[in-house]
Design an enzyme around this catalytic site. Structure first.
Site, mmCIF file in Angstrom:
data_model
loop_
_atom_site.group_PDB
_atom_site.id
_atom_site.type_symbol
_atom_site.label_atom_id
_atom_site.label_comp_id
_atom_site.label_asym_id
_atom_site.label_seq_id
_atom_site.Cartn_x
_atom_site.Cartn_y
_atom_site.Cartn_z
ATOM 1 N N ASP A 451 43.128 -10.179 23.683
ATOM 2 C CA ASP A 451 44.006 -9.132 23.160
ATOM 3 C C ASP A 451 43.266 -7.813 23.011
ATOM 4 O OD1 ASP A 451 46.366 -8.051 22.217
ATOM 5 O OD2 ASP A 451 46.678 -9.596 20.701
ATOM 6 N N ASP A 516 55.380 -7.913 23.215
ATOM 7 C CA ASP A 516 55.414 -8.570 21.912
ATOM 8 C C ASP A 516 56.840 -8.834 21.438
ATOM 9 O OD1 ASP A 516 52.707 -8.808 21.600
ATOM 10 O OD2 ASP A 516 52.474 -7.075 20.283
#
Length: 715
Positions: A451, A516
């Protein structure tokens, strides 16, 4: 290459060709890119047909084009190269010195003796896909330092008939939006200074005719394979010519070349289609599949994926995680990924980043018991890292505050309570590799979610110099180092969702996290936008909770599951609190995905043009033997019934057995519709490919937030 190296470079693929002018002693330029011309057509013919005249009010002669559009050409509107030595040697004019053959292309080597610079272009046209790749390298042959302010990888003159520009934009949870505008005089410019690919300026664009759609019309696609700052331009010159250019966006003083030093630009990946956007996407998908992804990962079925994030967030408990794993395995999940919160003092997003040691407080026995439980259920184990970041509240930052990027005398911009590590420093990269390597060596882990959750607002190193370009190269090197040490580990590129999902990072990773937002309605549009350049098997597509954590919408399991089913399917919901009927339906969707996984992950994509309140796309086997098409009713329709679904990509000469395979046992709002009358939800019916594509099938009325999935099998 059928032309003399001293004048023209011609490269052919199955359905397109490029022709570069590269006569010794002249600036190199793109002369033609489009459909394959006959064997008898020479570069000289095209060059003669391209002759232009001077006009009143501008230069007395038509100024030549070049791949660099450097200042020495004298164009008043556009430049692709800006460099100088203490304010001098700014007016370069590059001339071809030689052309060196490569298997499917060439290197065009240019020099400017006055400014003592060399510029080399590496050009490749894949004969199968028709994908054109261009990279450029600038070398300083002068005795003093050269400051490079700008270098577009290439400036490409394209047909003036390309009147429309399609850009890709968005924000967090709304990635890969499309904006189509009519080209005007002057410049279309997209710039990104976030230090990553970004949510708002995807490094790609399309140039198309006004009537180009998914199935017809000419279009050029250009993608910059780069995970950092970039500039995309489309310039319409005063004489009408169209120039498209892409390149890294450089900070002042970022690239300074001493004698003999070089700077290599990010690669442009381009393609041309005479048959609309979907045919163009098929070319890009094959490029990613055959040139970027590792063969060993391509040959492996993409495991159905469970991620713990929206189920537990930072509230880690080994027993509950084991229960989730047991539930996931029972549904048919093949990989279990432990997300953020397993290390250091990471009980929320305020602390712990950088301390990549398993937390004794949360995991007193280490990760071993959880990993053993997951693998004992027959699933792979995965884990989350955010290596490039550090919290100020961490042992790492307290020990090495000088390891972060910043700007002298300027406060750090608050951004998710974290700073960015300067991974271009060897000691920083070594520390991160050692910690990642230790976790992978100590546990049977086969997957990393890598990430990156903030921008590089002030990418300055400890010496004050800008490190944005160096940071991207250091990322690629660190990814390669991890993959070399652990080749069995698959790496996902995640960046607050889809903020690092480009072809640059895909040369060093295996999957991208698309967004997301797990809201199925958002995802329908996000995944469609991503599919313009990226194939479905690398797009992380997850089934989220019934009550979406990002949008607050409540969406049926049938819609959530089918939306995730068409990509690299995953789950990201609390399986311990979901309704049992929904879990039964989810299990069926996972089984359906597995049954058609090979088709979904190897076939050709066909997006269909529909009314705005509908979305439709399909995947067709390359031998035309099978297809899946999904039709989504996004919101209400002003008409009583929708129109017809005209399938695409089938063989008109073959018959196909047509069935509705999702939702299970679906019936129209007011039955019997065509679905019931033809028993498409049961035994199905047989139709010719020509009828299905040309006449099409009348669609039934359906409630908003419904997606119908049709299967076609050649008889």
């Amino acid at each position: 290459m059928r032309e003399s190296y001293l004048q023209y470079l011609r490269l052919d693929s199955n359905d397109s060709m490029v022709l570069f002018s590269c006569e010794i002693g002249t600036p190199p330029s793109l002369l033609y890119w489009g459909p394959v011309l006959g064997e008898a057509v020479s570069g000289e013919q095209i060059a003669r047909l391209s002759l232009r005249q001077g006009m009143h009010g501008v230069a007395d002669v038509a100024l030549p084009m070049s791949l660099a559009m450097e200042a020495g050409l004298g164009h008043p509107m556009v430049q692709g190269l800006a460099a100088h030595r203490a304010g001098k040697d700014w007016g370069s004019l590059f001339r071809v010195g030689k052309v060196e053959a490569m298997p499917h292309g060439a290197k065009i080597v240019c020099r400017d003796e006055q400014t003592r610079l060399g510029l080399e272009y590496s050009i490749d046209l894949d004969p199968e896909t028709g994908v054109l790749r261009i990279a450029s390298t600038l070398t300083n042959y002068g005795a003093t330092t050269l400051d490079l302010n700008e270098l577009a990888t290439a400036c490409l003159e394209l047909p003036q008939s390309m009147t429309d520009v399609v850009g890709f934009t968005g924000r967090w949870t709304q990635e890969f939006g499309r904006e189509r505008i009519a080209r005007t005089s002057g410049s279309y410019v997209r710039e990104n200074r976030s230090g990553r690919t970004s949510h708002f300026s995807y490094p790609a664009l399309l140039l198309a005719t006004a009537d180009t759609n998914e199935s017809a019309g000419e279009v050029y696609g250009l993608h910059l394979a780069w995970s950092g700052n970039h500039r995309l331009r489309v310039d319409t010159l005063t004489d009408g010519r169209l120039v498209a250019s892409l390149g890294a966006l450089l900070f002042p003083g970022e690239i300074r070349l001493a004698l003999g030093e070089s700077y290599t630009s990010p690669e442009i990946v381009g393609a041309y289609s005479a048959h609309g956007f979907s045919a163009l996407s098929q070319k890009f998908h094959q490029h990613v599949r055959t040139k970027l992804l590792r063969p060993e990962m391509r040959s492996k079925p993409r495991p159905v994926h469970y991620n713990t994030w929206e189920a537990v967030y930072f509230d880690h408990d080994t027993d509950r995680l084991k229960d989730l794993a047991t539930k996931a395995a029972a549904l048919g999940v093949e990989r279990f990924v432990l997300d953020d919160g397993w290390f250091g003092a990471r009980r929320n997003d305020l602390a712990g980043l950088g301390d990549w040691f398993v937390s004794d407080d949360v995991y007193p026995e280490g990760l071993g018991p959880l990993v053993d439980h997951v693998t004992g259920l027959g699933m792979e184990m995965g884990i989350w890292f955010e290596p490039e970041m550090v919290n100020p509240d961490s042992e790492l930052y307290r020990a090495h505050p000088d390891w972060v990027l910043g700007a002298e005398g300027v406060d750090q911009i608050p951004f998710r309570t974290q700073y960015v590590l300067d991974i271009s420093r060897p000691e920083v990269a070594d520390y991160l590799f050692e910690r990642i390597d230790a976790v992978l060596r100590d546990h049977d882990i086969r997957y990393i979610k890598w990430d990156m959750n903030r921008d590089l607002s002030h990418p300055g190193g400890v010496d004050g110099a800008v490190r944005a370009v160096a940071q991207v190269h250091a990322l690629y090197a660190l990814l390669d180092r991890v993959r070399s040490a652990h080749p069995q580990v698959e790496i996902e590129s995640c960046s607050s969702g889809g903020a690092r999902a480009d072809m640059g990072v895909l040369a060093h990773s295996d999957r991208v996290w698309t967004s997301d937002s797990n809201d199925a309605l958002d995802r329908q549009n996000i995944q469609r936008g991503a599919s313009f350049f990226l194939p479905p098997e690398i797009l992380g597509c997850h089934v989220g909770p019934a009550h979406c954590h990002v949008t607050g919408r409540r969406i049926s399991m049938a819609m959530r599951a089918v939306t995730a089913l068409t990509g690299h399917m995953g789950l990201e919901l609390n399986l311990l609190t979901e309704r049992e009927p929904d879990l039964v339906q989810l299990k069926s969707a996972i089984a359906l995905h597995k049954a058609h996984r090979r088709l979904l992950h190897e076939g050709d994509i066909y997006r269909l043009d529909t009314a705005p309140h509908h979305l439709c796309s399909g995947v067709v086997a390359r031998d035309k033997s099978e297809a899946l098409f999904s039709f989504s009713y996004m919101w209400g329709d002003q008409h009583v019934l929708p129109g017809r679904l005209q399938f695409a990509g089938l063989n008109a000469e073959r018959d196909y057995h047509l069935t509705l395979i999702w939702p299970e046992a679906w019936q129209a709002v007011k039955a019997p519709s065509l679905i019931e009358k033809l028993d498409l939800g049961g035994g199905g019916a047989v139709f010719s490919g020509a009828a299905l594509m040309q006449a099409g099938m009348q669609l039934p009325h359906a409630q908003p937030e419904t997606c119908l999935l049709f299967h076609l099998k050649a008889v």
